[in-house]
Design a protein around this motif. Sequence first.
Motif: not given
Length: 293
Positions: A59-86
């Motif tokens: 998408l960045r290659a298709a426009a002079p400026e690309l702005l983004l906002v995070a969504g709930n799926h973009d921040v999904w993780t697991t309890p195991e990864l969370a315990a490791q700081g992620l």
Amino acid sequence: MLSPSMRLAFTSDIHTDSNGPEMIQALADRARALAPDVLLISGDIATDPRIWLQTVLALRAAAPELLLVAGNHDVWTTPELAAQGLDSWARLDRLLPALAAEAGARLLDAGPVVIGGVGFVGSLGWYDLSTRDPLLDATDDDYERGVFGGLRWMDGARAVWLDAEKRRMRHPEVAARLLARLDQHMLACPADRLVVATHTLAFEGQIHRKDHPGWRFVNAFMGSLPMGERILRDPRVALHIAGHTHLRSDIQLPRPDGPLRAVVSPVGYRREWPGATAEEAAQQAMRVVELAG
């Protein structure tokens, strides 16, 4: 301004993990056809970081400026990864800004951006339960788990927000912290004209209410009405763009100094565009507005 008016293209809820690479190409082609000055994606690009980056690069290659906002799926993780700081904070505050920078894009959750005199401010936003149905007999714990009447809202398991003591934060706590950040970013933005982008919804008119127990339950996870009140209080805001619901809307919100336009125009999941190709879905989802100089 970049020109007498700024041409802004936008959409949300690409879900490349589910929709596949043909949707990336279709959206990139659509962006090139619209020829915007700025392209804005209001959340839910992909859960897998590699697919997220692949999508943003295209998408960045298709426009002079690309702005983004995070969504709930973009921040999904697991309890195991969370315990490791992620945990979800680590994805929002470290991983996604780094990936955006690698692609030459900018994540508005990290701070405001001014382009051609227009300020862009954004936030994932979260659920403070202000959009819940008060007549539904679901408890606060039901909403926290995301389970009610045989239905499961996956953020209850996959969005893992930990506080400084590594305790899991409840949805209203997360919403309050992200609203405070949005407030700070709006106050810090020096532009006289603002576009505010959130992933979650901010206004009642964006919420589709239906008389079905499952639908009534998940409406609690649509966003935050106090977030909308904060946006409305700033007369500089010319446009609000959101995502998350997968249902389109375009409303005018009354203000003393003139109405605020609030638009939702998502891609959504493939099963939600019956009979449509990826190209047709991209054409319907990506819209363009002219911001007057």
